[in-house]
Design a protein around this motif. Structure first.
Motif, short mmCIF file in Angstrom:
data_model
loop_
_atom_site.label_atom_id
_atom_site.label_comp_id
_atom_site.label_asym_id
_atom_site.label_seq_id
_atom_site.Cartn_x
_atom_site.Cartn_y
_atom_site.Cartn_z
N TRP A 169 0.84 -1.21 0.00
CA TRP A 169 0.00 0.00 0.00
C TRP A 169 0.87 1.25 0.00
N VAL A 173 -8.79 -1.29 3.99
CA VAL A 173 -8.94 -2.11 2.79
C VAL A 173 -8.53 -3.56 3.08
N TYR A 192 -11.26 -6.48 2.85
CA TYR A 192 -11.18 -7.35 1.65
C TYR A 192 -9.97 -8.29 1.67
#
Length: 463
Positions: free
Chosen positions: A110, A449, A453
């Motif tokens: 990320w 996130v 997920y």
């Protein structure tokens, strides 16, 4: 504890070819060196040198580049061992999966999306400015509303040239890594020739008096200047994203990473020394310091060539950064932390087309609509964080004994990794508080996130 589940290096390498269609292994040491130089020399040498000299370091800008270069050199040695031991796409994200586990790997991935995405958008915006200046020389002017990112007070709403160059680069990347590397090599040679031309012409106009006082802002200014110009070194780590497409990665990856960084550091030091010797540092707070210096000594014809070199330089930076972004998306989606359908490889070109266009979409949105003048520091803090993680990762890799027996080894372990960690941490501490706040907000969004997920859909979780 499954937040820290790891992949072994053998498993990572095995997974890279598990879908039958693999990335095309065509790159050699020269290609990698050109990719590294292509990623490094661009905005830093043509833009940041002037601001850093005028506001932070003065003539001691040379020391700022040396300080930042030393920090990068330590990190580069650590990257070289990882690239040799784990020759797979994903750079620090993939390395962290093998050393720290899934959660840290996601954080690094990320973080790198921030680095590559914002760096690409910043470069696309800079490219737009130079290109519009070139068009202006021929009397061609775009509508004001389409010349820059959203800024109603200036009458601009969308940076059309930045988006166009992002899509053109993406189209080239989808045609194959071999074709992209060839164009990159040609444009790298052009910009190196232009930089050498500046050195050859301007060195005769250096006035040693301009180097006095040498350190007008003290060593604190040199350190702040190092943190600022660190943005100029961002890119050599993108070379490690190409590991899965390299012939003989154990030999060629370390050569590409270390050689590109060494060449660029020498050029940065030479240019910064000549720049502050030709023009008093107080007058260098301009957006085009290299061309400005040539105009200052009445060498306008060379200044025109510098603009061409700057356009070529920023094109190659954008090419390599968007390449790294696409391979990062590819590696993360292949592990299931992002939708796995993104990692599909085109049979004909052997490139991950979907992740390439996904990266293009993000860069276009950033570059087209968002003013990015203040985001160089945000890009730098993300890169420094990745460098620190890779440095500590080498210690973990050595302790686990998983590294390749053959291939490059970081010298003087644990001294070099520790020095890499400390020097990058020192540069991080020189950055402003708002940069830290924005960085932490970005990481917090990434954690959301992951827990919504990525953790559930991870291939390790399914297995």
């Amino acid at each position: 504890m499954n937040l820290f589940r790891k992949k072994s290096i053998n498993q990572i390498i095995s997974d890279s070819g598990s879908k039958g269609i693999s990335l095309n292994k065509t790159l050699g040491a020269f290609d990698l060196t050109m990719l590294g130089i292509g990623a490094i020399i661009g905005t830093g040498i043509f833009v940041l040198t002037g601001v850093a000299a005028a506001e932070h370091a003065g003539p001691a800008l040379v020391l700022s580049f040396i300080l930042a270069g030393i920090a990068c050199a330590f990190a580069a040695l650590c990257y070289a061992e990882f690239a040799s031991s784990v020759p797979v796409s994903g750079s620090a994200y993939t390395y962290s999966y093998a050393t720290f586990g899934e959660l840290m790997a996601w954080i690094l991935g990320w973080d790198l999306l921030l680095e590559y995405g914002l760096a690409s958008a910043s470069v696309a915006s800079g490219w737009s400015g130079y290109f519009q200046g070139l068009l202006g020389g021929f009397g061609i002017h775009l509508p004001t509303a389409l010349t820059s990112a959203y800024s109603p007070e200036n009458g601009t709403y969308f940076d059309l040239p930045a988006v166009i160059i992002a899509f053109l680069i993406t189209f080239l990347l989808t045609k194959g890594v071999r074709e992209s590397a060839r164009l990159n090599a040609i444009m790298v040679i052009i910009k190196i020739v232009v930089v050498l031309l500046f050195i050859a012409v301007a060195v005769w106009y250096v006035k040693p008096d301009n180097w006095t006082p040498f350190m007008p802002f003290g060593f604190g200014g040199v350190a702040t200047g190092a943190a600022t110009v660190f943005f100029a070194y961002i890119g050599f780590d993108a070379v490690s994203s190409a590991a899965e497409e390299v012939k003989n990665p154990q030999k060629n990856m370390p050569i590409g990473i270390i050689a590109s960084l060494a060449i660029c550091t020498v050029l940065y030091i030479a240019v910064s020394a000549i720049l502050t010797g030709v023009v008093p540092y107080t007058e260098l707070n301009v957006k085009n310091p290299v061309a400005f210096a040539l105009n200052y000594i009445n060498q306008d014809w060379v200044a025109g060539l510098i603009s061409i070199g700057a356009i070529a330089g920023m094109t190659t930076v954008l090419l390599v950064m968007m390449y790294g972004l696409s391979r990062l998306f590819y590696a993360i989606s292949r592990d299931g932390l992002l939708p796995s359908g993104l990692s599909k490889i085109n049979k004909k070109t052997q490139t991950p087309v979907k992740t390439t266009y996904l990266g293009c979409l993000l860069v276009s949105l950033f570059a087209g609509f968002i003013p990015l003048d203040e985001l160089a520091n945000l890009t730098s803090i993300g890169t420094l964080f990745a460098f620190m993680s890779v440095s500590i990762g080498i210690l973990v890799l050595r302790k686990s004994g998983e590294g390749m027996k053959a291939g490059f080894k970081t010298p003087f372990v644990p001294v070099v990794p520790i020095l890499a960690f400390l020097s990058c941490a020192y540069l991080m501490l020189q950055l402003q508080m708002q940069t830290w706040i924005a960085f932490l907000i970005w990481l917090a969004a990434g954690l959301i996130v992951y827990f919504v997920y990525g953790r559930k859909h991870s291939l390790l979780n399914k297995s």
